[in-house]
Every structure is written in C-alpha cells, then in structure tokens.
Design a protein around this motif. Structure first.
Motif, PDB file in Angstrom:
ATOM      1  N   MET A   1       0.849  -1.180   0.000  1.00 47.42           N
ATOM      2  CA  MET A   1       0.000   0.000   0.000  1.00 47.42           C
ATOM      3  C   MET A   1       0.893   1.241   0.000  1.00 47.42           C
ATOM      4  SD  MET A   1      -2.944   0.818   2.718  1.00 47.42           S
ATOM      5  CE  MET A   1      -3.856   2.293   2.669  1.00 47.42           C
ATOM      6  N   GLY A   2       0.603   2.179  -0.893  1.00 47.90           N
ATOM      7  CA  GLY A   2       1.401   3.391  -1.011  1.00 47.90           C
ATOM      8  C   GLY A   2       1.159   4.361   0.134  1.00 47.90           C
ATOM      9  N   ARG A   3       2.057   5.328   0.217  1.00 45.97           N
ATOM     10  CA  ARG A   3       1.921   6.362   1.254  1.00 45.97           C
ATOM     11  C   ARG A   3       0.831   7.353   0.864  1.00 45.97           C
ATOM     12  NH1 ARG A   3       7.973   8.557   2.310  1.00 45.97           N
ATOM     13  NH2 ARG A   3       9.021   6.751   1.499  1.00 45.97           N
ATOM     14  N   LYS A   4       0.252   7.957   1.879  1.00 50.89           N
ATOM     15  CA  LYS A   4      -0.745   8.994   1.656  1.00 50.89           C
ATOM     16  C   LYS A   4      -0.047  10.222   1.059  1.00 50.89           C
ATOM     17  CE  LYS A   4      -4.036  11.895   4.068  1.00 50.89           C
ATOM     18  NZ  LYS A   4      -4.461  12.397   5.361  1.00 50.89           N
ATOM     19  N   ARG A   5      -0.613  10.768  -0.001  1.00 52.36           N
ATOM     20  CA  ARG A   5      -0.024  11.950  -0.639  1.00 52.36           C
ATOM     21  C   ARG A   5      -0.169  13.166   0.258  1.00 52.36           C
ATOM     22  NH1 ARG A   5      -0.976  12.386  -6.935  1.00 52.36           N
ATOM     23  NH2 ARG A   5       0.247  14.199  -6.403  1.00 52.36           N
ATOM     24  N   ARG A   6       0.846  13.998   0.235  1.00 57.41           N
ATOM     25  CA  ARG A   6       0.802  15.257   0.981  1.00 57.41           C
ATOM     26  C   ARG A   6      -0.145  16.211   0.275  1.00 57.41           C
ATOM     27  NH1 ARG A   6       2.949  13.679   5.539  1.00 57.41           N
ATOM     28  NH2 ARG A   6       5.112  13.100   5.394  1.00 57.41           N
ATOM     29  N   GLN A   7      -0.900  16.946   1.059  1.00 58.32           N
ATOM     30  CA  GLN A   7      -1.809  17.940   0.492  1.00 58.32           C
ATOM     31  C   GLN A   7      -0.979  19.118  -0.006  1.00 58.32           C
ATOM     32  OE1 GLN A   7      -4.688  19.507   3.229  1.00 58.32           O
ATOM     33  NE2 GLN A   7      -5.950  20.342   1.601  1.00 58.32           N
ATOM     34  N   TRP A   8      -1.267  19.567  -1.217  1.00 61.41           N
ATOM     35  CA  TRP A   8      -0.561  20.706  -1.796  1.00 61.41           C
ATOM     36  C   TRP A   8      -1.584  21.670  -2.364  1.00 61.41           C
ATOM     37  CZ3 TRP A   8       0.945  21.138  -7.426  1.00 61.41           C
ATOM     38  CH2 TRP A   8       1.615  22.339  -7.679  1.00 61.41           C
ATOM     39  N   ILE A   9      -1.566  22.875  -1.869  1.00 62.48           N
ATOM     40  CA  ILE A   9      -2.408  23.945  -2.390  1.00 62.48           C
ATOM     41  C   ILE A   9      -1.440  24.990  -2.942  1.00 62.48           C
ATOM     42  CG2 ILE A   9      -4.129  25.697  -1.828  1.00 62.48           C
ATOM     43  CD1 ILE A   9      -5.012  23.771   0.461  1.00 62.48           C
ATOM     44  N   PRO A  10      -1.355  25.116  -4.274  1.00 61.44           N
ATOM     45  CA  PRO A  10      -0.297  25.898  -4.910  1.00 61.44           C
ATOM     46  C   PRO A  10      -0.146  27.343  -4.430  1.00 61.44           C
ATOM     47  CG  PRO A  10      -1.452  24.622  -6.550  1.00 61.44           C
ATOM     48  CD  PRO A  10      -2.202  24.452  -5.262  1.00 61.44           C
ATOM     49  N   TYR A  11      -1.206  28.016  -4.098  1.00 60.22           N
ATOM     50  CA  TYR A  11      -1.081  29.428  -3.733  1.00 60.22           C
ATOM     51  C   TYR A  11      -1.137  29.659  -2.229  1.00 60.22           C
ATOM     52  CZ  TYR A  11      -1.284  30.097  -8.677  1.00 60.22           C
ATOM     53  OH  TYR A  11      -0.982  30.039 -10.013  1.00 60.22           O
ATOM     54  N   ALA A  12      -0.977  28.584  -1.467  1.00 54.17           N
ATOM     55  CA  ALA A  12      -1.000  28.692  -0.003  1.00 54.17           C
ATOM     56  C   ALA A  12       0.376  28.361   0.562  1.00 54.17           C
ATOM     57  CB  ALA A  12      -2.028  27.727   0.580  1.00 54.17           C
ATOM     58  N   TYR A  13       0.671  28.989   1.681  1.00 55.44           N
ATOM     59  CA  TYR A  13       1.865  28.601   2.414  1.00 55.44           C
ATOM     60  C   TYR A  13       1.562  27.297   3.151  1.00 55.44           C
ATOM     61  CZ  TYR A  13       4.794  32.631   1.563  1.00 55.44           C
ATOM     62  OH  TYR A  13       5.591  33.548   0.964  1.00 55.44           O
ATOM     63  N   HIS A  14       2.599  26.501   3.375  1.00 54.15           N
ATOM     64  CA  HIS A  14       2.492  25.241   4.094  1.00 54.15           C
ATOM     65  C   HIS A  14       3.516  25.252   5.221  1.00 54.15           C
ATOM     66  CE1 HIS A  14       0.685  24.324   0.234  1.00 54.15           C
ATOM     67  NE2 HIS A  14       0.111  23.278   0.789  1.00 54.15           N
ATOM     68  N   HIS A  15       3.090  24.830   6.405  1.00 50.57           N
ATOM     69  CA  HIS A  15       4.028  24.653   7.507  1.00 50.57           C
ATOM     70  C   HIS A  15       4.681  23.293   7.305  1.00 50.57           C
ATOM     71  CE1 HIS A  15       4.779  24.026  12.080  1.00 50.57           C
ATOM     72  NE2 HIS A  15       5.874  24.393  11.440  1.00 50.57           N
ATOM     73  N   ILE A  16       5.983  23.320   7.064  1.00 50.46           N
ATOM     74  CA  ILE A  16       6.737  22.106   6.764  1.00 50.46           C
ATOM     75  C   ILE A  16       7.801  21.944   7.837  1.00 50.46           C
ATOM     76  CG2 ILE A  16       8.278  21.013   5.097  1.00 50.46           C
ATOM     77  CD1 ILE A  16       6.772  22.629   2.927  1.00 50.46           C
ATOM     78  N   TYR A  17       7.917  20.729   8.346  1.00 50.18           N
ATOM     79  CA  TYR A  17       8.913  20.486   9.379  1.00 50.18           C
ATOM     80  C   TYR A  17       9.364  19.041   9.330  1.00 50.18           C
ATOM     81  CZ  TYR A  17       4.595  19.067  11.722  1.00 50.18           C
ATOM     82  OH  TYR A  17       3.381  18.498  12.017  1.00 50.18           O
ATOM     83  N   SER A  18      10.582  18.829   9.818  1.00 54.14           N
ATOM     84  CA  SER A  18      11.133  17.480   9.894  1.00 54.14           C
ATOM     85  C   SER A  18      12.197  17.461  10.981  1.00 54.14           C
ATOM     86  CB  SER A  18      11.732  17.063   8.550  1.00 54.14           C
ATOM     87  OG  SER A  18      12.047  15.693   8.557  1.00 54.14           O
ATOM     88  N   ARG A  19      12.398  16.300  11.545  1.00 53.54           N
ATOM     89  CA  ARG A  19      13.312  16.140  12.688  1.00 53.54           C
ATOM     90  C   ARG A  19      14.369  15.096  12.345  1.00 53.54           C
ATOM     91  NH1 ARG A  19      12.136  17.401  17.729  1.00 53.54           N
ATOM     92  NH2 ARG A  19       9.912  17.382  17.382  1.00 53.54           N
ATOM     93  N   GLY A  20      15.524  15.216  12.992  1.00 49.47           N
ATOM     94  CA  GLY A  20      16.584  14.230  12.834  1.00 49.47           C
ATOM     95  C   GLY A  20      16.170  12.876  13.383  1.00 49.47           C
ATOM     96  N   ASN A  21      16.688  11.831  12.774  1.00 48.99           N
ATOM     97  CA  ASN A  21      16.389  10.469  13.207  1.00 48.99           C
ATOM     98  C   ASN A  21      16.763  10.309  14.685  1.00 48.99           C
ATOM     99  OD1 ASN A  21      15.429   7.886  12.696  1.00 48.99           O
ATOM    100  ND2 ASN A  21      17.459   7.111  12.166  1.00 48.99           N
ATOM    101  N   ASN A  22      15.893   9.696  15.452  1.00 46.67           N
ATOM    102  CA  ASN A  22      16.081   9.527  16.903  1.00 46.67           C
ATOM    103  C   ASN A  22      16.305  10.854  17.611  1.00 46.67           C
ATOM    104  OD1 ASN A  22      15.865   6.683  16.891  1.00 46.67           O
ATOM    105  ND2 ASN A  22      17.984   6.531  16.194  1.00 46.67           N
ATOM    106  N   ARG A  23      15.776  11.931  17.050  1.00 46.47           N
ATOM    107  CA  ARG A  23      15.913  13.285  17.610  1.00 46.47           C
ATOM    108  C   ARG A  23      17.367  13.743  17.717  1.00 46.47           C
ATOM    109  NH1 ARG A  23      11.038  15.085  20.699  1.00 46.47           N
ATOM    110  NH2 ARG A  23       9.457  13.548  20.224  1.00 46.47           N
ATOM    111  N   GLN A  24      18.220  13.136  16.917  1.00 46.05           N
ATOM    112  CA  GLN A  24      19.631  13.499  16.940  1.00 46.05           C
ATOM    113  C   GLN A  24      19.862  14.815  16.213  1.00 46.05           C
ATOM    114  OE1 GLN A  24      21.325   9.966  15.175  1.00 46.05           O
ATOM    115  NE2 GLN A  24      21.724   9.066  17.182  1.00 46.05           N
ATOM    116  N   ASN A  25      20.936  15.505  16.606  1.00 45.63           N
ATOM    117  CA  ASN A  25      21.311  16.732  15.926  1.00 45.63           C
ATOM    118  C   ASN A  25      21.749  16.419  14.499  1.00 45.63           C
ATOM    119  OD1 ASN A  25      20.800  18.109  18.258  1.00 45.63           O
ATOM    120  ND2 ASN A  25      22.935  18.474  18.770  1.00 45.63           N
ATOM    121  N   ILE A  26      21.207  17.157  13.569  1.00 47.74           N
ATOM    122  CA  ILE A  26      21.589  16.988  12.164  1.00 47.74           C
ATOM    123  C   ILE A  26      22.082  18.300  11.556  1.00 47.74           C
ATOM    124  CG2 ILE A  26      20.148  14.966  11.739  1.00 47.74           C
ATOM    125  CD1 ILE A  26      18.052  16.861  10.490  1.00 47.74           C
ATOM    126  N   PHE A  27      21.959  19.380  12.304  1.00 47.96           N
ATOM    127  CA  PHE A  27      22.495  20.681  11.898  1.00 47.96           C
ATOM    128  C   PHE A  27      23.476  21.067  13.000  1.00 47.96           C
ATOM    129  CE2 PHE A  27      18.019  20.481  10.435  1.00 47.96           C
ATOM    130  CZ  PHE A  27      18.258  20.389   9.076  1.00 47.96           C
TER     131      PHE A  27
END
Length: 186
Positions: A1-27
């Motif tokens: 079963m495929g992943r659920k597609r992310r909602q995209w509204i072309p003229y809207a801003y989107h709050h996008i965020y992601s975290r390091g694996n196991n909450r580890q520092n990646i920056f």
C-alpha cells in the motif's frame, strides 16, 4: 500500500517540518546551516519557492513555504535527499538522517499564517534552556529580518507576504508583527 499523498495547495503557504532520526542533531554547525540555505537557493533557482518564515534548530527545521508550480512533496524530497547526501558525506554517516518524511499542513487564513510564523520564530527561546536571550539573536531564523528590517540575503525569502497578513498600512506591519510575536502567549 502506497503512502498517503501530501496535500498541496499551490497558492497557499504550508508549515513544513522534519526532525533528525532519533531526535539526533543533524544541523551541527554553521557549515551545515550554510548548506541548508545553499540548497534552498538552488531549489529556488530551478523552481521558484517562497519562504516567509523559517527556523533551523539543531535537530529539526520549520519552513513556511509556498510553491506555486511544483508540489511541496517534490520540493521537500529534493531538499531532504540532498541534505542527507551532504550530511552522510560530511559525517561519514550511513542510514537515515531524518526521522521520517517531512510533515506539512497548508495554512489557509491570514490569522493562521501569523500564528504558525509566531510558533516558528519562537522556537529558539521556547526550549527548556533558551538558545538565545532574544529571538532576533538566533542567526538561523528569519525573525531577524523582521525585527531589524534588514533585507534577507536569500532570494526565496519573502517577508512582505507575512507582514501583509496584518490589515494595517505596510509601514507599520513589521513593527506590529514583531510586537505580536514577542508576546509570550501563543
């Protein structure tokens, strides 16, 4: 079963965020932060994007991003893949860098845009041990461009999009936005 597609509204801003694996520092240092902005600039040159708020923390990032031509899934796939390649080379790391795919939600109303940007900009001072005494002192957040009225050095950064969410004359919008963000209640 495929992943659920992310909602995209072309003229809207989107709050996008992601975290390091196991909450580890990646920056980990300024070189990593420079790479983030280099990648965003490169993406913007190929496919124009707009970011009206960002904050890069040590183990995660937040963007308020808009892409009118290409889905945010495509944009963020490029960003996360290229940052992962960079990170793995630099740190001789193997495996996942990010905990999971990025998370996102469209921001459809001006008051929500203000609320989400406030949350993003307050990240460095809302930690258990604040990273800086004042939000504008954190160098990896867009808040400094609002507070100082200094033009951002990045072509993708669009502070006017956020300040226009206030229904007041443009010359007062940045000042009012900063007052709003600096109030502690969320």
């Amino acid at each position: 079963m495929g992943r659920k597609r992310r909602q995209w509204i072309p003229y809207a801003y989107h709050h996008i965020y992601s975290r390091g694996n196991n909450r580890q520092n990646i920056f980990c240092d300024s070189t990593d932060m420079v790479e983030v902005f280099r990648l965003l600039t490169m993406i913007h040159e190929d496919t124009p994007i707009s970011i009206c708020a960002f904050c890069i923390m040590t183990n995660h990032y937040h963007f308020l991003l808009k892409s009118e031509e290409v889905s945010i899934s495509k944009i963020m796939s490029i960003f996360n893949k290229r940052y992962t390649d960079y990170y793995n080379r630099r740190y001789e790391h193997v495996g996942h860098v990010f905990q999971q795919r990025f998370n996102s939600s469209p921001v459809l109303y001006p008051h929500d845009l203000l609320r989400v940007s406030k949350y993003i900009h307050r990240n460095p001072i809302n930690t258990k041990n604040p990273m800086v005494p004042r939000m504008e002192d954190y160098p990896y957040s867009s808040y400094q461009y609002y507070k100082t009225s200094c033009p951002p050095p990045y072509p993708f950064m669009k502070p006017n999009d956020l300040s226009s969410a206030f229904a007041i004359p443009e010359e007062n919008a940045l000042f009012e936005y900063c007052k709003y963000v600096e109030r502690e209640e969320v």
